[in-house]
Motif scaffolding. Structure first.
Motif, PDB file in Angstrom:
ATOM      1  N   ARG A 386       0.856  -1.181   0.000  1.00  0.00           N
ATOM      2  CA  ARG A 386       0.000   0.000   0.000  1.00  0.00           C
ATOM      3  C   ARG A 386       0.898   1.238   0.000  1.00  0.00           C
ATOM      4  NH1 ARG A 386      -2.022  -3.428   3.723  1.00  0.00           N
ATOM      5  NH2 ARG A 386      -1.096  -2.228   5.454  1.00  0.00           N
ATOM      6  N   TYR A 387       0.667   2.130  -0.955  1.00  0.00           N
ATOM      7  CA  TYR A 387       1.484   3.325  -1.136  1.00  0.00           C
ATOM      8  C   TYR A 387       0.648   4.573  -0.850  1.00  0.00           C
ATOM      9  CZ  TYR A 387       4.674   0.262  -3.778  1.00  0.00           C
ATOM     10  OH  TYR A 387       5.518  -0.747  -4.167  1.00  0.00           O
ATOM     11  N   SER A 388       1.265   5.541  -0.194  1.00  0.00           N
ATOM     12  CA  SER A 388       0.662   6.854   0.007  1.00  0.00           C
ATOM     13  C   SER A 388       1.731   7.905  -0.250  1.00  0.00           C
ATOM     14  CB  SER A 388       0.116   7.011   1.430  1.00  0.00           C
ATOM     15  OG  SER A 388      -0.812   5.995   1.739  1.00  0.00           O
ATOM     16  N   VAL A 389       1.380   8.903  -1.047  1.00  0.00           N
ATOM     17  CA  VAL A 389       2.342   9.961  -1.389  1.00  0.00           C
ATOM     18  C   VAL A 389       1.611  11.300  -1.329  1.00  0.00           C
ATOM     19  CG1 VAL A 389       4.048  10.777  -3.036  1.00  0.00           C
ATOM     20  CG2 VAL A 389       3.455   8.346  -2.979  1.00  0.00           C
ATOM     21  N   PHE A 390       2.226  12.268  -0.671  1.00  0.00           N
ATOM     22  CA  PHE A 390       1.619  13.597  -0.546  1.00  0.00           C
ATOM     23  C   PHE A 390       2.653  14.655  -0.903  1.00  0.00           C
ATOM     24  CE2 PHE A 390       0.741  17.383   2.186  1.00  0.00           C
ATOM     25  CZ  PHE A 390      -0.394  17.805   1.509  1.00  0.00           C
ATOM     26  N   ARG A 391       2.232  15.607  -1.715  1.00  0.00           N
ATOM     27  CA  ARG A 391       3.105  16.707  -2.138  1.00  0.00           C
ATOM     28  C   ARG A 391       2.374  18.031  -1.953  1.00  0.00           C
ATOM     29  NH1 ARG A 391       8.109  18.921  -2.793  1.00  0.00           N
ATOM     30  NH2 ARG A 391       8.506  19.756  -4.891  1.00  0.00           N
ATOM     31  N   LEU A 392       3.056  18.995  -1.346  1.00  0.00           N
ATOM     32  CA  LEU A 392       2.526  20.341  -1.184  1.00  0.00           C
ATOM     33  C   LEU A 392       3.662  21.309  -1.450  1.00  0.00           C
ATOM     34  CD1 LEU A 392      -0.015  21.983  -0.378  1.00  0.00           C
ATOM     35  CD2 LEU A 392       0.933  22.070   1.943  1.00  0.00           C
ATOM     36  N   GLN A 393       3.410  22.257  -2.347  1.00  0.00           N
ATOM     37  CA  GLN A 393       4.441  23.213  -2.742  1.00  0.00           C
ATOM     38  C   GLN A 393       3.855  24.612  -2.717  1.00  0.00           C
ATOM     39  OE1 GLN A 393       5.890  23.385  -6.940  1.00  0.00           O
ATOM     40  NE2 GLN A 393       7.812  22.655  -6.068  1.00  0.00           N
ATOM     41  N   ARG A 394       4.498  25.501  -1.998  1.00  0.00           N
ATOM     42  CA  ARG A 394       4.022  26.872  -1.839  1.00  0.00           C
ATOM     43  C   ARG A 394       4.889  27.816  -2.657  1.00  0.00           C
ATOM     44  NH1 ARG A 394       2.355  31.701  -1.195  1.00  0.00           N
ATOM     45  NH2 ARG A 394       1.392  32.428   0.741  1.00  0.00           N
ATOM     46  N   GLU A 395       4.242  28.704  -3.395  1.00  0.00           N
ATOM     47  CA  GLU A 395       4.939  29.694  -4.207  1.00  0.00           C
ATOM     48  C   GLU A 395       4.986  31.021  -3.469  1.00  0.00           C
ATOM     49  OE1 GLU A 395       2.570  29.703  -7.703  1.00  0.00           O
ATOM     50  OE2 GLU A 395       3.356  27.802  -8.455  1.00  0.00           O
ATOM     51  N   PHE A 396       6.156  31.655  -3.480  1.00  0.00           N
ATOM     52  CA  PHE A 396       6.350  32.947  -2.835  1.00  0.00           C
ATOM     53  C   PHE A 396       6.925  33.931  -3.842  1.00  0.00           C
ATOM     54  CE2 PHE A 396       6.608  29.860   0.575  1.00  0.00           C
ATOM     55  CZ  PHE A 396       5.861  30.434   1.595  1.00  0.00           C
ATOM     56  N   GLY A 397       6.464  35.167  -3.770  1.00  0.00           N
ATOM     57  CA  GLY A 397       7.010  36.199  -4.632  1.00  0.00           C
ATOM     58  C   GLY A 397       6.885  35.829  -6.091  1.00  0.00           C
TER      59      GLY A 397
END
Length: 713
Positions: A386-397
């Motif tokens: 069982r695989y779980s993958v989470f990605r969160l990327q925040r952009e600044f300026g």
């Protein structure tokens, strides 16, 4: 407990540095941008590659392209007209590419998502959020072959040409060759794009043309030597967002297969199967589900001789993993979707919310050990992974991004405790003054394996830092990369691609390149230096390589001497001294020949590698490929793999592809695929696989039907 590889003071210092750099990026001044509008039309043109529809007469016309190569920003003598229209459903882009000698047209690729390295092609790139980092790319060569891509973070961390081509979009494109020019038409649905619904929202946009005979690459804006410099794109303004049809239908794609097969030592059996894919799109996000997916039409990876100590990395071809795949790109690759084998079901979410890029994947897959049946008497039965993958990327300026990536891989062994492998990491990217780019990453891994338990290891870590610059220098295209990384002694996430472990040190890479309108028309030089130690303080890798490429007329000569000291996994030291050679003859006609060679001392053995490649294209629809890989070590033949490929393109959405591969051990593999997209995203496939192995033969015939059902939400 194992001590942290990074002292707390270093972490605090790193955090302060990130905040300083972030502030610098956020307050930088906006450059001046080109601006263009697209004209509204109530009579959309027919997408046939010809610009003879009346509606094109009212279109906005662009003809002020400049050179990207050979002289960035310089004017060009190549006449190119670009036309822009739109209606409520689509953006229409037309290219009119004049050429003094049409016999010098270079157009070879007929397979979708090909890389047009040596073809004449045109492209349009759209930064629909105007975030100056990410964009969609749509490309057409002179044969009408389509390529699409999504570029993340101006191509950072995504390899050659700075893009990810896994993404596919339902758009139309055609090209037509005329007496003194060739023309191309793009028809791009707004419903296939994600963008802000705010009124008066401008988009970033750029146009591109490559003309191989003149050795010119043209761009609408001066990109400063970087092909995917999204931050420099022009602006498409005055789009009436309120009139656009952005309703994205719910997509349901059931499939059915019939699979007669004969496995080793068994009689023929027929196995029917069925599955379904489901997509629920929102304005900025897409949700995907797959149950019992079937990838019968995906051709197996070719056998390749690997002359390096780095494992080969193959691209993702399975549709479920392609949507949003570029979001997972990071300097330390914790998620490499090819690690998920024998996929049985999955769920995925990917998209953009405000200044956040995000993606989430859940997948269930069968055990990776394909020989487990033979070991059933000594190993406990394995349950699925069982695989779980989470990605969160925040952009600044304008250019800065900070991201988080977490992965888990869980496995239950019947009667025993659950085993897991978990990793997480943070990464950041900043564009500094003078076109400098800084990439940083830190990652940790936790897992339950017998080795870790016996050694008392709780976790291991990895650090990555890269300072790079890509720009123009005295009319030469130049780039420089300085990397430092520290990969832990046991850091090897099972969900990722980390080719080396137990290494720390620096790697330097410098490159200059020049295209010229002369007898010698292409010059390239690259210098690489690497010095790495293991965590016992012993020198593990020490490399010095010089790469040179010279192009003259239709010939290319590549030669690269290398001195390389290294330790293998058993601690044995080798000093390789090799010379890599490449000779290519790539004329605009129907044949091209390439020969790859490598000679020298490798693994304390005299090594000789020969790899001839012949490409034939008798017609624009028919092409053949022949490749051979022959490796000799100390006068002993180690590998002699031959591969023959034939492609016939009946129409834009109907083709036949076959390949035959034979190895030194007289094992062979034959693959044939007939594919017909009888309506958008609805397909009919006939696939035949034949594998001749030492233990016997395998034959599998697939007949697969996929039908797309669209429901308006």
């Amino acid at each position: 407990m194992k001590k942290s590889l990074i002292p707390l003071s270093s972490l605090i210092g790193l955090s302060i540095s990130l905040l300083i750099l972030l502030t610098t990026s956020a307050v930088s001044d906006d450059p001046k941008f080109k601006r263009v509008t697209a004209q509204w039309t109530d009579a959309p043109p027919k997408t046939d590659g010809r610009l003879n529809d009346k509606s094109w007469e009212t279109a906005t016309v662009i003809n002020d392209l400049v050179q990207h190569q050979p002289t960035p920003g310089a004017p060009t003598n190549l006449k190119t007209n670009i036309y822009l229209l739109y209606d409520k459903n689509r953006l229409y882009v037309g290219f009119e590419c004049f050429k003094t000698d049409m016999d010098q047209m270079m157009a070879n690729e007929t397979r979708r998502d090909s890389r047009f390295f040596i073809d004449d092609y045109v492209a349009v790139y759209l930064d629909t959020y105007l975030d100056r980092r990410n964009c969609y790319g749509f490309e057409l060569n002179a044969l009408g072959t389509q390529t699409d891509r999504r570029v993340q973070n101006e191509g950072a961390n995504s390899g050659r040409r700075g893009s990810d081509m896994a993404w596919d979009c339902d758009w139309n494109g055609q090209s037509v060759r005329e007496k003194d020019k060739w023309t191309a038409e793009f028809s791009i649905p707004f419903a296939e794009l994600r963008f802000s619904q705010e009124e008066d929202q401008a988009w970033g946009i750029n146009f591109w043309r490559q003309d191989r005979s003149s050795r010119e690459e043209l761009s609408w804006v001066n990109l400063g030597g970087r092909e995917y410099a999204v931050s420099r794109f022009g602006h498409l303004v005055d789009l009436d967002i309120t009139r656009l049809n952005t309703r994205r239908p719910i997509k349901i794609k059931p499939y059915a297969t019939v699979r007669p097969q004969q496995m080793e030592g068994q009689d023929f059996q027929t196995k029917p199967a069925a599955g379904i894919d489901f997509r629920y799109p929102l304005s900025n996000l897409a949700f995907d589900l797959t149950f019992n997916p079937d990838f019968a039409q995906i051709e197996a990876d070719p056998d390749m001789v690997n002359l390096t100590d780095i494992p080969l990395r193959f691209p993702e071809k399975r549709p479920f993993f392609q949507e949003g795949n570029e979001i997972f790109q990071a300097p330390i690759e914790l998620f490499y979707s090819r690690r998920v084998e024998d996929l049985k079901g999955g769920a995925k979410m990917a998209g953009k919310i405000g200044n956040f890029n995000t993606a989430l994947v859940f997948a269930q897959a069968g055990p990776e050990d394909t020989s487990r049946e033979e070991k059933a008497d000594i190993l406990p039965p394995l349950d699925d992974y069982r695989y779980s993958v989470f990605r969160l990327q925040r952009e600044f300026g304008q250019t800065a991004t900070i991201g988080f990536l977490g992965t888990t891989k869980d496995q239950a062994i019947s009667g025993l405790n659950e085993h897991y492998d978990r990793s997480s990491g943070i990464d950041a990217r900043f564009v500094l003054p003078q076109d400098l780019e800084l990439n940083l990453a830190y990652a940790s891994e936790w897992k339950t394996t017998q080795e870790w338990i016996e050694k008392g290891i709780n976790r291991d870590q990895a650090i990555f830092a890269e300072l790079s610059r890509e720009a123009s220098l005295f009319s030469w295209h130049s780039s420089f990369k300085a990397r430092y990384f520290d990969i832990g002694q046991h850091f090897a996430p099972e969900t990722g691609f980390v080719p080396r472990i137990d290494r720390r040190g620096v790697s330097l890479l410098g490159k200059i390149e020049k295209r010229r309108k002369a007898t010698i028309n292409f010059l390239n030089h690259e210098t690489q230096y690497e010095r790495l130690y293991n965590h016992h303080g012993k020198l593990a890798n020490h490399r010095f390589r010089l790469q040179n490429i010279i192009g003259f007329s239709d010939f290319f000569l590549f030669f690269s001497p290398e001195w390389y000291y290294r330790l293998d996994d058993d601690g044995q030291a080798f000093t390789d001294r090799t010379l890599d050679l490449f000779l290519g003859w790539i004329p605009p006609k129907w044949i091209s020949i390439r020969v790859r060679n490598s000679i020298g001392i490798r693994n304390d053995k005299e090594s000789f590698f020969l790899g001839p490649e012949v490409f034939l294209r008798p017609t624009s629809k028919l092409n053949f490929e022949f490749r051979q890989q022959r490796l000799v070590e100390d006068s002993q033949l180690i590998d002699n793999t031959r591969r023959f490929v034939a492609n016939y393109q009946f129409a834009q959405r109907m083709y036949l592809r076959s390949s035959l591969e034979q190895t030194l051990q007289n094992e062979s593999r034959f693959f044939a695929l007939f594919a017909y997209e009888y309506q958008p995203e609805s397909n009919f496939f006939i696939v035949y696989n034949y594998n001749q192995k030492k233990k016997g033969k395998e034959q599998i015939l697939f007949v697969k039907l996929v039908y797309l059902i669209k429901l308006l939400g």
